[in-house]
Design a protein around this motif. Structure first.
Motif, PDB file in Angstrom:
ATOM      1  N   UNK A  15       0.834  -1.209   0.000  1.00 14.45           N
ATOM      2  CA  UNK A  15       0.000   0.000   0.000  1.00 14.45           C
ATOM      3  C   UNK A  15       0.865   1.254   0.000  1.00 14.45           C
ATOM      4  N   UNK A  16       1.898   1.254   0.840  1.00 10.33           N
ATOM      5  CA  UNK A  16       2.771   2.424   0.923  1.00 10.33           C
ATOM      6  C   UNK A  16       3.457   2.683  -0.415  1.00 10.33           C
ATOM      7  N   UNK A  17       3.886   1.610  -1.084  1.00  7.60           N
ATOM      8  CA  UNK A  17       4.562   1.765  -2.372  1.00  7.60           C
ATOM      9  C   UNK A  17       3.612   2.313  -3.427  1.00  7.60           C
ATOM     10  N   UNK A  18       2.375   1.834  -3.438  1.00  8.53           N
ATOM     11  CA  UNK A  18       1.405   2.323  -4.419  1.00  8.53           C
ATOM     12  C   UNK A  18       1.060   3.785  -4.146  1.00  8.53           C
ATOM     13  N   UNK A  19       0.888   4.131  -2.874  1.00  6.86           N
ATOM     14  CA  UNK A  19       0.655   5.535  -2.544  1.00  6.86           C
ATOM     15  C   UNK A  19       1.855   6.389  -2.949  1.00  6.86           C
ATOM     16  N   UNK A  20       3.052   5.796  -2.887  1.00  7.23           N
ATOM     17  CA  UNK A  20       4.249   6.501  -3.302  1.00  7.23           C
ATOM     18  C   UNK A  20       4.296   6.795  -4.785  1.00  7.23           C
ATOM     19  N   UNK A  21       3.472   6.096  -5.559  1.00  7.84           N
ATOM     20  CA  UNK A  21       3.367   6.369  -6.994  1.00  7.84           C
ATOM     21  C   UNK A  21       2.442   7.543  -7.290  1.00  7.84           C
ATOM     22  N   UNK A  22       1.844   8.088  -6.247  1.00 10.10           N
ATOM     23  CA  UNK A  22       0.863   9.144  -6.458  1.00 10.10           C
ATOM     24  C   UNK A  22      -0.535   8.620  -6.664  1.00 10.10           C
ATOM     25  N   UNK A  23      -0.719   7.302  -6.486  1.00 10.30           N
ATOM     26  CA  UNK A  23      -2.039   6.692  -6.581  1.00 10.30           C
ATOM     27  C   UNK A  23      -2.634   6.586  -5.172  1.00 10.30           C
ATOM     28  N   UNK A  24      -3.914   6.290  -5.090  1.00  8.81           N
ATOM     29  CA  UNK A  24      -4.604   6.240  -3.801  1.00  8.81           C
ATOM     30  C   UNK A  24      -4.962   4.806  -3.446  1.00  8.81           C
ATOM     31  N   UNK A  25      -4.170   4.218  -2.539  1.00  4.41           N
ATOM     32  CA  UNK A  25      -4.451   2.888  -2.012  1.00  4.41           C
ATOM     33  C   UNK A  25      -5.117   3.051  -0.652  1.00  4.41           C
ATOM     34  N   UNK A  26      -6.362   2.617  -0.541  1.00  2.00           N
ATOM     35  CA  UNK A  26      -7.140   2.880   0.667  1.00  2.00           C
ATOM     36  C   UNK A  26      -6.685   2.015   1.839  1.00  2.00           C
ATOM     37  N   UNK A  27      -6.856   2.517   3.072  1.00  4.08           N
ATOM     38  CA  UNK A  27      -6.538   1.707   4.259  1.00  4.08           C
ATOM     39  C   UNK A  27      -7.356   0.424   4.277  1.00  4.08           C
ATOM     40  N   UNK A  28      -6.809  -0.596   4.917  1.00  4.02           N
ATOM     41  CA  UNK A  28      -7.479  -1.895   4.979  1.00  4.02           C
ATOM     42  C   UNK A  28      -7.130  -2.592   6.272  1.00  4.02           C
ATOM     43  N   UNK A  29      -8.012  -3.483   6.707  1.00  6.39           N
ATOM     44  CA  UNK A  29      -7.751  -4.291   7.894  1.00  6.39           C
ATOM     45  C   UNK A  29      -7.221  -5.667   7.538  1.00  6.39           C
ATOM     46  N   UNK A  30      -7.165  -5.979   6.232  1.00  4.98           N
ATOM     47  CA  UNK A  30      -6.867  -7.354   5.830  1.00  4.98           C
ATOM     48  C   UNK A  30      -5.781  -7.399   4.754  1.00  4.98           C
ATOM     49  N   UNK A  31      -5.817  -8.422   3.900  1.00  2.00           N
ATOM     50  CA  UNK A  31      -4.749  -8.679   2.930  1.00  2.00           C
ATOM     51  C   UNK A  31      -5.068  -8.197   1.532  1.00  2.00           C
ATOM     52  N   UNK A  32      -6.061  -7.373   1.384  1.00  2.00           N
ATOM     53  CA  UNK A  32      -6.421  -6.787   0.098  1.00  2.00           C
ATOM     54  C   UNK A  32      -6.899  -5.365   0.335  1.00  2.00           C
ATOM     55  N   UNK A  33      -6.926  -4.570  -0.738  1.00  2.00           N
ATOM     56  CA  UNK A  33      -7.307  -3.176  -0.578  1.00  2.00           C
ATOM     57  C   UNK A  33      -7.742  -2.602  -1.915  1.00  2.00           C
ATOM     58  N   UNK A  34      -8.462  -1.503  -1.845  1.00  3.35           N
ATOM     59  CA  UNK A  34      -8.902  -0.785  -3.026  1.00  3.35           C
ATOM     60  C   UNK A  34      -7.855   0.244  -3.451  1.00  3.35           C
TER      61      UNK A  34
END
Length: 373
Positions: free
Chosen positions: A294-313
């Motif tokens: 998630x942190x890496x995708x957010x680092x691309x300037x994209x929006x990876x939403x918080x999650x409680x599990x092993x997948x995310x939007x």
């Protein structure tokens, strides 16, 4: 001789719109000459570390010429002990999908009302519509981080008295995990309204701090669905189970086709439960990888939403386009259009080196800046 018309399926069957799921499109891959093994599949939410070696050993010893135990008795006993329940309160099923269909088959009459707390897994809707029930969806809002409005849910239950209430927790695809108090409030409303709350906990073992819903079964207005296909990496065998009152479990058992759970699935489930602590460590590891991805995708300037599990939007603006662009590079993600979220994709965490490749392909397909995993 007068020609007799051919019998047609029921109207609800002919009009039913099937749900879309993650996983490979085998027909499309065959047409393109691509082996499914050549595609990195981030569209499913299974444990990327795979089954414990003992599971493969157990499968090698299965007698394929003998009928399986139709009640999966030994596995049911182990699952009951895991949850502190008598075996009569456990039903083993052919994946959680069969459990969903059994609940609809056992509890819905034509015209009954079912409430689905969305956006969520589409099989709740499909199973209910197959029984000619009415389906109402209360969808969580994007501007509220997809947190369900539980006050609206309980108000609807009390006012409309649905026969069934479907709630996925942790939720697929949003990764939102509701606590005991929120679920308890919905259950209390179901008790007042005479409704049955169906709590799908397929992903609860991936959560950081899962709470135990089994004590709530005393209400009599609750069924808990569990999966062993995701957390125990047994998707190819299809294995799930239901927790409920003895009366509810017996009703589902009457509706279940005989020999639903094959011998291989039963043997694999027993072997997996024998190595529960090893699996728990894999779940902790996958959660750490999820946050790194998630942190890496957010680092691309994209929006990876918080999650409680092993997948995310991930909000990409056009989930279908992102899915197609990545599939050209042998990467598969889940477009969320079927969830009513066309601007999003869903990503299930894989191994670190595979996650790194996904980041590379997102850079190529979206022209974003590069960040490590």
């Amino acid at each position: 001789m007068r020609k007799i018309s051919i019998p047609l399926p029921r109207d609800v069957v002919r009009e039913l719109v099937s749900d879309q799921h993650g996983g490979p499109d085998y027909r499309r891959l065959r047409a393109a000459g691509i082996s499914p093994e050549d595609v990195l599949d981030f569209s499913v939410n299974s444990n990327p570390l795979g089954p414990h070696p003992a599971v493969r050993e157990a499968l090698a010893g299965v007698n394929l010429s003998r009928y399986p135990d139709p009640e999966a008795g030994l596995l049911r006993e182990h699952l009951a002990a895991l949850h502190g329940l008598p075996p009569a309160q456990v039903l083993v099923t052919n994946g959680t999908a069969q459990a969903i269909w059994l609940v609809a088959l056992a509890y819905l009459d034509p015209g009954d009302l079912a409430l689905v707390v969305g956006p969520t897994f589409g099989e709740y809707r499909v199973a209910c519509q197959l029984m000619a029930a009415q389906v109402h969806i209360l969808a969580a809002r994007e501007d509220q981080a997809f947190q369900p409005d539980m006050e609206a849910v309980t108000d609807f239950i009390r006012a409309r008295r649905p026969r069934l209430v479907w709630l996925c927790n942790p939720n697929n695809p949003t990764g939102v995990y509701l606590g005991r108090e929120a679920i308890g409030g919905a259950l209390a409303a179901c008790e007042e309204a005479g409704s049955l709350l169906v709590l799908d906990e397929a992903y609860t073992n991936f959560a950081d701090s899962p709470w135990d819903s089994a004590p709530l079964l005393e209400s009599g207005h609750l069924l808990v669905l569990r999966s062993m296909t995701k957390d125990f990496a047994l998707a190819g065998l299809r294995l799930g189970y239901v927790l409920g009152t003895e009366e509810a479990v017996q009703a589902l058992r009457r509706a279940q086709p005989p020999w639903s759970v094959n011998a291989a699935a039963q043997a694999a489930g027993l072997a997996a439960l024998d190595h529960l602590e090893a699996y728990r460590e894999t779940w902790r590891q996958v959660r750490r990888w999820t946050e790194a991805l998630r942190a890496a995708i957010n680092g691309l300037g994209m929006e990876a939403l918080p999650t409680a599990v092993n997948f995310f939007l991930v909000r990409t603006g056009d989930g279908d386009r992102t899915r197609e662009a990545l599939l050209e590079r042998r990467i598969q993600v889940r477009s969320c259009r079927s969830f009513g979220l066309p601007a999003y994709i869903r990503i299930g965490t894989r191994l670190p080196e595979e996650n790194a490749l996904l980041i590379e392909m997102l850079v190529v397909s979206h022209g974003a800046k590069r960040s490590g995993v």
